[in-house]
Each structure stands twice: as structure tokens, then as C-alpha cells.
Design an enzyme around this catalytic site. Structure first.
Site, mmCIF file in Angstrom:
data_model
loop_
_atom_site.group_PDB
_atom_site.id
_atom_site.type_symbol
_atom_site.label_atom_id
_atom_site.label_comp_id
_atom_site.label_asym_id
_atom_site.label_seq_id
_atom_site.Cartn_x
_atom_site.Cartn_y
_atom_site.Cartn_z
ATOM 1 N N HIS A 84 1.091 -1.282 -0.104
ATOM 2 C CA HIS A 84 0.029 -0.014 0.150
ATOM 3 C C HIS A 84 0.884 1.325 -0.063
ATOM 4 C CE1 HIS A 84 0.611 -0.041 4.549
ATOM 5 N NE2 HIS A 84 0.354 1.233 4.405
ATOM 6 N N ASP A 134 0.669 -7.639 1.534
ATOM 7 C CA ASP A 134 0.862 -6.321 1.531
ATOM 8 C C ASP A 134 2.519 -6.028 1.479
ATOM 9 O OD1 ASP A 134 0.462 -3.444 1.578
ATOM 10 O OD2 ASP A 134 0.026 -3.383 3.546
ATOM 11 N N SER A 227 3.824 2.276 8.334
ATOM 12 C CA SER A 227 3.890 1.349 7.280
ATOM 13 C C SER A 227 5.030 0.937 6.485
ATOM 14 C CB SER A 227 2.624 1.841 6.260
ATOM 15 O OG SER A 227 1.555 1.520 7.195
#
Length: 271
Positions: A84, A134, A227
Site C-alpha cells: 500500500h 501487502d 507502514s
């Protein structure tokens, strides 16, 4: 020849448009439901401030000059991050900084590279608003010079053990904060049975693809801005920060299980 093949693979993976496996309409509509920890979420909650060069494999990913995600240097010219973190982002907008410690202050150890291209795992998608598969690789336009402040980290050679591992990043220091931590932080976090996260987050986790890390009450873990960052143990990279519970960052942090993706990663980077 191998490098030419890898570059061809990057182009065929639609790196320059940020395209991956198409999502169905239902999955696409669910994207905003849960913020992934990097796009609008994740610093290290709790934990401690790192000392200079403590995590030489940690990199900072910038988009349009602003801190966007974390990542890990796995080759001098390759970075592993979350899918992402590159989804829909043109490589020309991205810069990767290594050897960094504080965001606002320049350190002599800092190096930066622009991005040639990136590839998400082919089946990256959102389910119940949270990303699955991811992971992504980023190919840099040049190689970082390896020294005491900048080093690569090895991919895992065995499945993630249920033990304490170290997460690091510049994300929000707590759910009620706003913006990144200026200084790199880290936390020792337990890797739990994957079922421990079930019932606490937006959906149940996928065993073998995701790791349930941290604590149910979120006393320490990832938050916005972390992230794509690393979960490391014994000199190996076992996890990539993926997602958590919305704005509050008050429960477990989910990491992509790197061990499951080693063959795919090395199909780009080489062994």
C-alpha cells in the site's frame, strides 16, 4: 543479463502506473474502511527513541518530499516495503533516504536515492478495508554506499518464531497524535499466534500471510507512518508493517509475513 531481465520484469509489472492485480468493485469500495499504517497511519507507539545508526537497514520513503512510509534495505539498490506504500504512486514522485535518524535535522550519514520502479505482490488487494499480500519491492536508480550507518538486512531463512522482535519507524507516537515522530523510534513486540488478532481488528488474519504482533490494548506497537517498516529478529527481516485499528492505533499491529514472500522478492532482487 540478470539485471536486464529484472528491469524488464519491473516494466511488465506495470510499475510506472502503480498497477497490480485488479480488485473487484466490492474490495475497491472497502479501501477507506481501515487505514493502513503507512498511508495515513503508523509511528511506533510506546517503545523508545533509537540511538544513531541503531537500525542501519531502516529507510525512510518520501513522496513529493514528505515522509510517507518506512522500508528496509535488502540490497544496496533494493528496498522492501508494504504494497500500500507504493499503490498508485508514480516512482518519479518517490525518494528513499538511508542512514537517517531525525527527519528535520540533516545528518552526515544520510544518503538518498531516487526510484526507478516498484512492484507490488501480484495479488495485493484490500479485504474488509485492510490490505492483504501487502509487500512491494522498490528498485532505486543507484546503489547506497554501505557503511556503519547504512546496511542491508537479510530475508528470513525460517518461519517467524513466536518471540519478541523489534519494530522501528518514524510514525505517530500515539493514536491521538498528529504527524510523524521527528526521531526514529523502536519497540520490542511479541509475535503472537495469528488467531490472537481475530476479533480485535477489522477482519481475521490470514495465517502464513500475516503476523499478529504486539498487544491487544495497543500499549506498544505500530501507528500511522510506520507502514512498510521492519520487524526484525536475529539479523533477519520477518515482517513488514501493514495495518492496524484505524486512527486510534490501540490494538495489535498486523505485519506482512516476509517468509512467505521470499521467493517472489528474490525473483526481482536475486538471491
Amino acid at each position: 543479463m540478470k539485471q536486464q531481465i529484472l528491469l524488464a520484469a519491473l516494466v511488465s509489472a506495470s510499475l510506472f502506473t502503480g498497477c497490480g492485480e485488479p480488485m473487484d468493485e466490492a474490495s475497491a469500495e472497502q479501501q477507506p474502511a481501515v487505514e493502513a499504517t503507512g498511508q495515513k497511519e503508523q509511528e511506533i507507539v510506546g517503545g523508545a527513541y533509537a540511538y544513531q545508526n541503531q537500525f542501519p537497514y531502516q529507510v525512510r520513503i518520501l513522496v513529493d518530499g514528505n515522509t510517507y512510509c518506512g522500508g528496509s534495505l535488502i540490497k544496496p539498490n533494493w528496498v522492501l516495503t508494504a504494497g500500500h506504500c507504493v499503490d498508485g504512486i508514480d516512482p518519479s514522485r518517490m525518494t528513499v533516504v538511508a542512514g537517517d535518524h531525525t527527519i528535520t535535522g540533516y545528518e552526515s550519514t544520510e544518503q538518498s536515492q531516487t526510484v526507478y520502479g516498484h512492484a507490488k505482490y501480484p495479488y495485493f488487494q484490500y479485504i474488509s478495508g485492510a490490505p492483504v499480500h501487502d509487500v512491494a519491492v522498490i528498485l532505486l536508480n543507484g546503489s547506497f554506499w554501505l557503511n556503519g550507518a547504512v546496511q542491508t538486512i537479510a530475508l528470513p531463512s525460517y518461519p517467524a518464531p513466536q518471540t519478541s522482535m523489534t519494530a522501528s519507524g518514524w510514525g505517530w507516537p500515539w493514536g491521538g497524535a498528529y504527524g510523524a515522530s521527528d526521531q526514529l523510534k523502536y519497540a520490542g513486540l511479541p509475535v503472537n499466534p495469528v488467531t490472537s488478532c481475530n476479533g480485535w481488528l477489522a477482519r481475521n488474519l490470514y495465517a502464513g500471510l500475516e503476523l499478529c504482533v504486539g498487544y491487544s490494548n495497543g500499549v506498544s506497537g505500530g501507528c500511522h507512518g510506520d507502514s512498510g517498516g521492519p520487524l526484525a529478529y536475529g539479523g533477519q527481516l520477518f515482517g513488514v508493517v501493514s495495518w492496524g485499528r484505524g486512527v486510534s492505533c490501540d490494538s495489535y499491529t498486523v505485519f506482512a509475513d516476509v517468509y512467505s514472500y521470499v521467493s517472489w522478492i528474490q525473483s526481482y532482487t536475486g538471491p
